[in-house]
Design an enzyme around this catalytic site. Structure first.
Site, PDB file in Angstrom:
ATOM      1  N   ARG A  79       0.835  -1.222   0.000  1.00  0.00           N
ATOM      2  CA  ARG A  79       0.000   0.000   0.000  1.00  0.00           C
ATOM      3  C   ARG A  79       0.862   1.261   0.000  1.00  0.00           C
ATOM      4  O   ARG A  79       0.553   2.249   0.661  1.00  0.00           O
ATOM      5  CB  ARG A  79      -0.935   0.052   1.223  1.00  0.00           C
ATOM      6  N   SER A 103     -10.508  -1.243   4.432  1.00  0.00           N
ATOM      7  CA  SER A 103      -9.646  -1.534   5.591  1.00  0.00           C
ATOM      8  C   SER A 103      -9.162  -0.222   6.197  1.00  0.00           C
ATOM      9  O   SER A 103      -8.523   0.571   5.517  1.00  0.00           O
ATOM     10  CB  SER A 103      -8.434  -2.353   5.163  1.00  0.00           C
ATOM     11  N   GLU A 140      -4.691   2.968   7.435  1.00  0.00           N
ATOM     12  CA  GLU A 140      -4.429   2.898   6.000  1.00  0.00           C
ATOM     13  C   GLU A 140      -5.194   4.029   5.306  1.00  0.00           C
ATOM     14  O   GLU A 140      -4.763   4.565   4.292  1.00  0.00           O
ATOM     15  CB  GLU A 140      -4.899   1.541   5.471  1.00  0.00           C
TER      16      GLU A 140
END
Ligand SMILES: Cc1cc2nc3c(=O)[nH]c(=O)nc-3n(C[C@H](O)[C@H](O)[C@H](O)COP(=O)(O)OP(=O)(O)OC[C@H]3O[C@@H](n4cnc5c(N)ncnc54)[C@H](O)[C@@H]3O)c2cc1C
Length: 348
Positions: free
Chosen positions: A167, A240, A344
C-alpha cells in the site's frame, strides 16, 4: 484553448467520498483531459490542492479549505502486443478500476482478476498500489503517466521508479505527495492462463484448482468480497481502516504466548512471514480479540463481518465519531499487544 468542464465553489463532497462525510471544499474542479488540466491556472487555485479519485480511501476530517481536483480522463485501449504473447493496456486515470478489471476479464486477459471490485479509480490505484488476494497493482504496472502540477511538465514513471511496496509508492512520499497528477497507466496483462489462487478461499469459491478464464476467477473474487465487505452503495466506509502491522519475531512470540495463556495451548495467532525476521499479524484478528467486532459507537461502527473496516453505520456519522472509534481501537491494541496500529485510510 480548452475549457475546464466544472468549477464550483463551496462544493458539497458528501457524494464524493465513500465514507459519506458531509463536508465541503472551497473549490471543486473537474477536468476531462490532460490538456484541460494543463490549461488550469494552478497558481490561482485555493490551497491546498487535493487530487480526488472515487474518495474511497479517504476520511475527510472536516471541510476542506482548498481545491479538490477530479479527473474524468477515460479510455481503455490495447497499446501494444508484447513478445511473450501478452498485451500492454493503457487506461485513463478516471476509469473506474473495476471497469478495467471487467474489461480485461471479458477479453480473456489475465492479471487484474484478483483486484476485482476494489472501489476507486485507476489513477488512485497507481498511487495506493492497491492489492488484494495476493496481487498488487505494482505487479502489473509498466508505466505511470503523470502531469507535474507546478511545472505542467508531463512525466512518465517506469514501474521500477514507482517504489511500490505494501500500500505504498513513490507518490505517497512526503517530498513527492501532491506534486503529480496521474493521467493514465500502462499495464502488462497476459493471454496465457496465470491464476493466482493462493490467498483467502479463492479455490473453494471457485470449486476448482484450474480455472479456465480470468472471468471465472473474477466471479469468485466478487462473491468472496460481497460476502465480507460493506457495499459502498449501502454502507459508508473506506475499506480496511488500519494497516496490518509488521512486528519482530520475538514480539510475535510474546503475543502467541499471551494468547495461549488466555485460550489454551492449541490457540494459534494468524500471521504471515514478512521476511528478515519480521512477521505480519492481521490487525483484524487483534481488533476482534479485543471485542470490537460489530461494536457500535454512536453513528460509527466496526463492521460485523470484517473488523478491519470502520463504517458510517447510520449514514449520519460525523468525522469525529469515526476518529473517536479509531482512537479507542488504537489505544486498546497498544495496551494489550504493544503494537501501534496505523491507519491505512488517509485523513484529510
Ligand atoms: C469497501 C472497500 C473495499 C476496499 N478494498 C480494498 C482492497 O481490497 N485493496 C486495496 O488496496 N484497497 C481497498 N480499498 C481502498 C480503496 O478502494 C483504494 O485505496 C482505492 O485505490 C482508492 O481509489 P479512489 O479513486 O477512491 O482514491 P481516493 O480515495 O479518492 O484517493 C486516494 C489517494 O490517491 C490520490 N489520488 C487520487 N487520484 C489521483 C490522481 N489521478 N493522481 C494523483 N493522485 C491521486 C488522492 O489524493 C489520495 O491520496 C477499499 C475501499 C472500500 C470502500
Amino acid at each position: 484553448m480548452y475549457e475546464v468542464v466544472t468549477v464550483k465553489d463551496n462544493f458539497d463532497l458528501s457524494g464524493r467520498n465513500t465514507f459519506r462525510m458531509k463536508v465541503r471544499c472551497a473549490r471543486f474542479v473537474e477536468y476531462d483531459s490532460a490538456e484541460e488540466l494543463e490549461e488550469l491556472d494552478f497558481g490561482a487555485l485555493p490551497r491546498p490542492v487535493l487530487a480526488l479519485g472515487g474518495g474511497s480511501n479517504l476520511l475527510f476530517t472536516g471541510d476542506f479549505p482548498g481545491t479538490v481536483l477530479h479527473g474524468r480522463i477515460g479510455g481503455i485501449r490495447v497499446a501494444a502486443e508484447t513478445p511473450d504473447g501478452g498485451v500492454l493496456v493503457e487506461a485513463g486515470a478516471g476509469v473506474v478500476f473495476d471497469d478495467l478489471c471487467a474489461w480485461a476479464a471479458a477479453r480473456g486477459l489475465w492479471g487484474l482478476e484478483n483486484l476485482s471490485l476494489i472501489p476507486g479509480e485507476v489513477g488512485a490505484a497507481a498511487v495506493q498500489n492497491i492489492g488484494a488476494y495476493g496481487v498488487e497493482f505494482g505487479d502489473l504496472a509498466a508505466e505511470v503517466r503523470c502531469l507535474e502540477l507546478a511545472t505542467r511538465a508531463r512525466r512518465t514513471f517506469r514501474v521500477e521508479e514507482c517504489a511500490y511496496g505494501y500500500r505504498d509508492s513513490l507518490f505517497k512520499r512526503p517530498e513527492v505527495k501532491g506534486r503529480f497528477i496521474v493521467l493514465s497507466v500502462l499495464l502488462r496483462l497476459g493471454r496465457a492462463a496465470d491464476p493466482r489462487l493462493r490467498y483467502g478461499n479463492i479455490r473453494s469459491a471457485l470449486g476448482t484448482d484450474a480455472p479456465e478464464s480470468p472471468a471465472q476467477v473474477r466471479d469468485a473474487i466478487i462473491e468472496i468480497r460481497r460476502a465480507k465487505l460493506p457495499d459502498p452503495a449501502d454502507t459508508g466506509s473506506a475499506g480496511s481502516f488500519f494497516k496490518n502491522p509488521v512486528i519482530p519475531q520475538a514480539q510475535f512470540e510474546a503475543i502467541e504466548a499471551l494468547t495461549r495463556a488466555e485460550l489454551g495451548e492449541d490457540a494459534a495467532v494468524p500471521h504471515y512471514d514478512a521476511g528478515e525476521g519480521q512477521v505480519k499479524v492481521p490487525a483484524a484478528w487483534m481488533i476482534e480479540r479485543l471485542g470490537f467486532k460489530g461494536l457500535r459507537a454512536g453513528n460509527a461502527a466496526v463492521w460485523e463481518k470484517q473488523p478491519l473496516v470502520l463504517v458510517n453505520a447510520t449514514g449520519a456519522a460525523a468525522p469525529e465519531e469515526i476518529i473517536a472509534l479509531e482512537s479507542r481501537i488504537i489505544a486498546a491494541v497498544w495496551e494489550k499487544y504493544g503494537i501501534e496500529l496505523r491507519p491505512e485510510v488517509e485523513h484529510i
